[in-house]
Design an enzyme around this catalytic site. Sequence first.
Site, PDB file in Angstrom:
ATOM      1  N   GLY A  63       0.829  -1.205   0.000  1.00 19.62           N
ATOM      2  CA  GLY A  63       0.000   0.000   0.000  1.00 19.62           C
ATOM      3  C   GLY A  63       0.853   1.240   0.000  1.00 19.62           C
ATOM      4  N   GLY A  91       0.020   9.517   0.247  1.00 19.57           N
ATOM      5  CA  GLY A  91       0.718  10.664  -0.290  1.00 19.57           C
ATOM      6  C   GLY A  91       2.058  10.906   0.357  1.00 19.57           C
ATOM      7  N   MET A  92       2.270  10.351   1.554  1.00 14.03           N
ATOM      8  CA  MET A  92       3.477  10.649   2.308  1.00 14.03           C
ATOM      9  C   MET A  92       4.421   9.466   2.408  1.00 14.03           C
ATOM     10  SD  MET A  92       3.501  12.072   6.190  1.00 14.03           S
ATOM     11  CE  MET A  92       4.915  11.909   7.261  1.00 14.03           C
ATOM     12  N   VAL A 105       4.030   1.523   2.093  1.00 12.25           N
ATOM     13  CA  VAL A 105       4.025   0.463   3.097  1.00 12.25           C
ATOM     14  C   VAL A 105       4.411  -0.865   2.435  1.00 12.25           C
ATOM     15  CG1 VAL A 105       2.691  -0.727   4.869  1.00 12.25           C
ATOM     16  CG2 VAL A 105       2.218   1.670   4.364  1.00 12.25           C
ATOM     17  N   LYS A 130       6.633   1.135   7.063  1.00  6.80           N
ATOM     18  CA  LYS A 130       6.194   2.362   6.394  1.00  6.80           C
ATOM     19  C   LYS A 130       7.441   3.185   6.080  1.00  6.80           C
ATOM     20  CE  LYS A 130       2.373   4.412   7.433  1.00  6.80           C
ATOM     21  NZ  LYS A 130       1.297   5.170   8.100  1.00  6.80           N
ATOM     22  N   ASP A 158      -7.360  11.633  11.678  1.00  7.99           N
ATOM     23  CA  ASP A 158      -7.733  11.061  10.381  1.00  7.99           C
ATOM     24  C   ASP A 158      -8.465   9.733  10.564  1.00  7.99           C
ATOM     25  OD1 ASP A 158      -7.964  10.986   7.640  1.00  7.99           O
ATOM     26  OD2 ASP A 158      -5.988  10.115   7.300  1.00  7.99           O
TER      27      ASP A 158
END
Length: 626
Positions: free
Chosen positions: A20, A23-24, A27, A42, A136
């Site tokens: 996955g 935007g930052m 993973v 990550k 979030d």
Amino acid sequence: MRLVIGRLLGKRYEILERIGGGGMAVVYRARCTYLNRTVAIKVLRPQFTTDEEFVRRFRREAEAAASLSHPNIVSVYDVGQEDGTHYIVMEYVAGRTLKDLIRARGPLTMERALRIAAEICEALACAHANRLIHRDIKPHNILLTTDGRVKVTDFGIARAVTAAPITHDGIVVGSVHYFSPEQARGGVIGERSDLYALGVVLYEMVTGRVPFDGETAVAVAMQHVEALIPAPSSFNRAIPEWAEEVIYRALAKDPRDRYQKAEAMLAAIRACQRRVSGEFGGPGDASGDGPGDAGGPGGPGGAGGGRMSAGGRGGRLRRVILLALGLAAAAVVLGVGVGRFLAWMNVPTVTVPDVVGLNIRAAEQRLHEAELGWVVAAERNEPSAPANQVMAQDPRAGEVVRRNRQISLTISLGPKLVSGGVPDVTNMDLRNAKVALQSAGLKVGDIDYVESDEVPQDYVVSQNPRAGTEVAEGTAVDLDVSAGPAPGTLPDFRGLPLADVEAQLAALQLEAGQIIQQASSLPPGTVIDQVPAPGTSVGIGTPVDLVVSRGEGGGPTTTLLIVVPKDGLPRRVVRVEVSDDLGPHDVYKEYRLAGDRFTLDITWTGSSALVRVYIDETIASENVVR
């Protein structure tokens, strides 16, 4: 450093596959060679490693998440940096996201939705107790393990309650469909903002949809601020009023009207769980009294009776008495039988309620209240109906039947699942990937282009849901598609002659954009400024706008170059304010698309003026012109 499959990161973590990305960060699934266990890693995207603000935020994620220890929060094992690559090692959760579950199943049962909401609430209570706000909360960040446990992940934008707000070139933190009103307005975000987002998630779980949607992010954000919340029961009639009250309170516009603490919202959810578990019982059995036992009369005759002839008075009297008793007994039996027959004929009637469209639990409750029973007569797959929803009933609604009648129900098994699960389209070119998904009965969802040194341009890097996941036919599969290698760094052209800069742009496979002349003390043809700025990461073919000196000059007019940030909302309000001898006044105000570049001629009165450019009412630039 480029992460490739099989690479050993930190001399310990073997990279297995990409699973996955956002935007930052990206993973990966990896194996810890020390402990021989599967982990998730990550990794901060390469273009952000030179940005100190992003690196600080990324490390703050690791520190924040590592301080939390709770069974409903993804554990953080390690944090490191190698050759400029910053990474976090986390617990690997086998399962799927809550968003995948809602997409596959539609509205969840009230019992399941409340259980998931309670576990999310417990995770938030732990985070808030440690002075951390998630910022979030959304179904995409809620993982469901194979044994049904909830795991809250992605504290990538969490921050300490007392820390300064996070801003970076107009980046909007969070997901607009789950924004609290104060978050949509750019105000202070606190614990109650997380509880608002949880209210949206609970709304989506029981209805299968978010409360607000629109064509643009701005339109959705404004609905959070101004619009009334559509009643959840208007989309799912099985939702009881007391469950709606919990959702309404969590989604109050004013934070003061919401639950003030996660513990308070958790208590309300627990109360709903108790009502769900104790509210629905099967219809009671109606039974009448059984017939009483009847004994026959003894035979005539007596021992030692006086002598009497058959035609004597004693014999006739005895026969008359026995006949009278027999007739009386027959009348009693007949009366009881007739009474019972009439009682059976006069069973009260009831009107069959409409249970089509309800969840089976809600249908059971409604039929029970109408003093009716029910039986499942058939089950079938139905794309438009979630599992356990009543699709048909017999007798139909409005018919009058006897009390305790069994109503035959046809129940939905939900959408038909794709045979063999989602096909693996990674490393396929985009065209063939679309064909493979459509051939399997799936839709192509969002397509995001990501930089990749390993996967050729226009080939699929990753997919969501993953290959093999069981989903319903018609489910959308999101794709990450390679945009090619990472971009280069733009040189500083300021102070160079225009001809030399154009030659460098051609050598770097970049394009010359707008050429804007401006009065300056530098020699004519000298580059004064450039957009993008020096040091910016750019890809092949990126246009570069140049501001070039036209020599000495002046006057009451100047040309202003305005660049709308690409990050954030797709449309931004651009306003230009001039303060001169006439006072402050707007000379321009319009919506512009993110990434727009345009010039604006500015005229002022007096010897000088202050020019301010606002993006969404935040000062983007401020210059004094003379």
